[in-house]
Write a protein that holds these residues in place. Structure first.
Motif, PDB file in Angstrom:
ATOM      1  N   THR A 126      53.167  33.943  41.981  1.00 11.76           N
ATOM      2  CA  THR A 126      52.311  33.987  40.791  1.00 11.76           C
ATOM      3  C   THR A 126      51.303  32.858  40.922  1.00 11.76           C
ATOM      4  N   SER A 148      51.126  38.302  44.131  1.00 11.90           N
ATOM      5  CA  SER A 148      51.095  39.630  43.517  1.00 11.90           C
ATOM      6  C   SER A 148      50.652  39.571  42.059  1.00 11.90           C
ATOM      7  N   LYS A 149      50.711  38.395  41.458  1.00 11.50           N
ATOM      8  CA  LYS A 149      50.245  38.212  40.082  1.00 11.50           C
ATOM      9  C   LYS A 149      49.257  37.060  40.059  1.00 11.50           C
TER      10      LYS A 149
END
Length: 289
Positions: A126, A148-149
């Motif tokens: 993140t 991915s975030k």
């Protein structure tokens, strides 16, 4: 577009390798660690003229030293380049870096990351980003190879503040586990059963899920060393003191952390805080099987 990458440690190396899978990367590590699968520079000068420079370094002092100290990386970058700092520094450091880079015509995003080494290897980190949203948009696809975030949380400095909130909660959770779990062992409960109850019940947290299984096995080298991670608690103390925010639970967790460091546990991960209370009450929280 060529990316420079500075810092090939526990988190930086897998991140650099993932980034190199989607774009041209020139990496540099001040410790001169031998790495395979990356195009590396022997000196910081080898990163000159990169379009984007990404840093993943231990703390703000090291970041500032690389950019404006002897390495003088900032001066070697072309006007219009972007520096993206994924290190954990502080709000004040991010503001200072942003201002100095802007004076050189260089953009800046503070983009600290959250997640352990495994998530860096998987590209599922993140990333909390402070800075110009349009600048982030230009580089988001590449950053997506590592995280991915990706959350844009505000202007420069906001990324470090957002990361700090997460880290302080993590530290508080581990300090609470360190205090309470030895009590259960002292009173005769089975540590394996208590661990199962906690990690399947309302006492569950990321700290418990990650650290408790390792504590049961007496393993304290799977997370970030406490000595290096202590900067988060320093930053928390600075923010709360500067703003006169009461933070009694954070203060108590910080005291536990400091006790662990005073007992020489700084090279071990945060799970080793439990040793402080185990010693105090004379009971170890370890698997009996």
């Amino acid at each position: 577009m060529t990316w420079g990458f500075v810092g090939l440690g526990q988190m930086g190396l897998p991140m650099a390798r993932r980034l190199a899978g989607v774009t041209d990367v020139v990496a540099y590590d001040r410790k001169g660690r031998d790495v395979q699968g990356l195009n590396t520079a022997d000196t910081p000068e080898g990163l000159a003229n990169c379009d984007v420079l990404l840093t993943c370094l231990p703390d703000g002092k090291v970041v500032e030293s690389m950019l404006f100290g002897d390495a003088r990386l900032a001066e070697a970058l072309p006007v219009g380049a972007t520096v993206i700092d994924t290190s954990t520094t502080s709000h004040g450091t991010a503001l200072r870096l942003g201002k100095r880079l802007s004076e050189l015509g260089i953009g800046f995003l503070d983009a600290p990351i959250s997640g352990m080494q495994k998530r860096a290897e998987d590209g599922t980190l993140t990333m909390m980003v402070g800075g110009d949203p349009e600048m982030l948009g230009r580089h988001q696809d590449m950053l997506g190879s590592m995280a991915s975030k990706i959350l844009h949380v505000g202007p420069v400095g906001a990324g470090q503040l957002a990361k700090l909130v997460n880290q302080l909660l993590f530290d508080i959770n581990m300090a609470a586990l360190a205090e309470i779990l030895p009590i259960s062992a002292k009173l005769g409960l089975d540590p394996d059963q208590v661990a199962e109850i906690v990690n399947s019940g309302t006492g569950r947290s990321y700290a418990s899920e990650f650290f408790v299984p390792n504590i049961l096995r007496g393993v304290f080298d799977k997370g970030y060393p406490m000595q290096a991670a202590y900067k988060d608690l320093i930053a928390g103390a600075e923010v709360t003191a500067e703003n006169a925010f009461p933070a009694p639970v954070l203060a108590a967790a910080t005291a536990t952390y400091q006790q662990a460091l005073a007992e020489g546990l700084g090279a071990e991960d945060k799970g080793a805080m439990i040793k402080v209370f185990e010693r105090m009450i004379g009971a170890e929280f370890r698997s009996r099987t």
